[in-house]
Motif scaffolding. Structure first.
Motif, PDB file in Angstrom:
ATOM      1  N   GLU A  77       0.830  -1.212   0.000  1.00 39.47           N
ATOM      2  CA  GLU A  77       0.000   0.000   0.000  1.00 39.47           C
ATOM      3  C   GLU A  77       0.862   1.258   0.000  1.00 39.47           C
ATOM      4  OE1 GLU A  77      -3.338   0.858  -0.215  1.00 39.47           O
ATOM      5  OE2 GLU A  77      -3.444  -1.208  -0.912  1.00 39.47           O
ATOM      6  N   HIS A  81       0.909   4.301  -2.866  1.00 34.44           N
ATOM      7  CA  HIS A  81       0.740   5.729  -2.574  1.00 34.44           C
ATOM      8  C   HIS A  81       1.997   6.531  -2.921  1.00 34.44           C
ATOM      9  CE1 HIS A  81      -3.299   5.842  -0.985  1.00 34.44           C
ATOM     10  NE2 HIS A  81      -3.053   4.664  -0.428  1.00 34.44           N
ATOM     11  N   GLN A  99      -0.566  14.477   0.154  1.00 37.66           N
ATOM     12  CA  GLN A  99      -1.587  13.611   0.756  1.00 37.66           C
ATOM     13  C   GLN A  99      -1.240  12.137   0.547  1.00 37.66           C
ATOM     14  OE1 GLN A  99      -5.204  14.916  -1.113  1.00 37.66           O
ATOM     15  NE2 GLN A  99      -5.384  16.733   0.203  1.00 37.66           N
ATOM     16  N   HIS A 100      -0.779  11.801  -0.652  1.00 40.90           N
ATOM     17  CA  HIS A 100      -0.402  10.415  -0.915  1.00 40.90           C
ATOM     18  C   HIS A 100       0.845  10.027  -0.112  1.00 40.90           C
ATOM     19  CE1 HIS A 100      -3.303   9.071  -3.846  1.00 40.90           C
ATOM     20  NE2 HIS A 100      -3.213  10.252  -4.462  1.00 40.90           N
ATOM     21  N   GLU A 102       1.676  11.226   2.785  1.00 46.05           N
ATOM     22  CA  GLU A 102       1.228  11.052   4.176  1.00 46.05           C
ATOM     23  C   GLU A 102       0.567   9.689   4.369  1.00 46.05           C
ATOM     24  OE1 GLU A 102      -1.150  14.625   4.475  1.00 46.05           O
ATOM     25  OE2 GLU A 102       0.387  15.602   5.701  1.00 46.05           O
ATOM     26  N   THR A 103      -0.241   9.270   3.399  1.00 50.39           N
ATOM     27  CA  THR A 103      -0.875   7.949   3.484  1.00 50.39           C
ATOM     28  C   THR A 103       0.173   6.849   3.419  1.00 50.39           C
ATOM     29  OG1 THR A 103      -2.871   8.835   2.456  1.00 50.39           O
ATOM     30  CG2 THR A 103      -2.626   6.440   2.472  1.00 50.39           C
ATOM     31  N   THR A 106       1.805   6.541   6.762  1.00 48.25           N
ATOM     32  CA  THR A 106       0.954   5.808   7.704  1.00 48.25           C
ATOM     33  C   THR A 106       1.153   4.306   7.535  1.00 48.25           C
ATOM     34  OG1 THR A 106      -0.677   7.581   7.725  1.00 48.25           O
ATOM     35  CG2 THR A 106      -1.429   5.401   8.432  1.00 48.25           C
ATOM     36  N   HIS A 107       1.178   3.849   6.283  1.00 56.64           N
ATOM     37  CA  HIS A 107       1.351   2.414   6.037  1.00 56.64           C
ATOM     38  C   HIS A 107       2.767   1.959   6.399  1.00 56.64           C
ATOM     39  CE1 HIS A 107      -2.481   1.300   4.329  1.00 56.64           C
ATOM     40  NE2 HIS A 107      -2.486   2.446   3.667  1.00 56.64           N
TER      41      HIS A 107
END
Length: 112
Positions: A77, A81, A99-100, A102-103, A106-107
């Motif tokens: 993932e 991103h 934004q991508h 940051e995602t 997170t992963h």
């Protein structure tokens, strides 16, 4: 005389072959994930400043490290991103790229 000769051969052999593993050493999967996290953080920081080109640079480095991070669904993932961050960064869309990133971060932080 011969002992000096053999001692010299041993020294040359150790110098030659002793350094080979250090030259070919690759970071462990965990080390690659750690490097991916660091570059993704850099991508996010630059993206928040509107530097789309820097997002691309760091997201590409992060993706390269993540790809060598082993097998994990969160890595997959994160790579997805990071690819999106790269694509949007190349298009000059720093906000969407961020934004991508940051995602992806997170992963990456979920990888155990």
């Amino acid at each position: 005389m011969t002992s000096i000769f053999y001692r010299g051969i041993v020294i040359v052999a150790l110098a030659t072959f002793g350094g080979v593993p250090a030259l070919n050493a690759q970071p462990s999967p965990a080390g690659n994930v750690k490097d991916a996290v660091a570059h993704t953080k850099e991508a996010v920081d630059h993206g928040k400043q509107g530097h789309a080109d820097a997002v691309v640079t760091h997201a590409e480095k992060a993706r390269n490290h993540a790809e060598r991070g082993g097998k994990n669904p969160h890595l997959n993932e994160a790579i997805t991103h990071l690819n999106e961050a790269i694509e949007h960064g190349k298009a000059g869309h720093a906000d969407v790229a961020t934004q991508h990133a940051e995602t992806a971060l997170t992963h990456l932080n979920e990888v155990k």
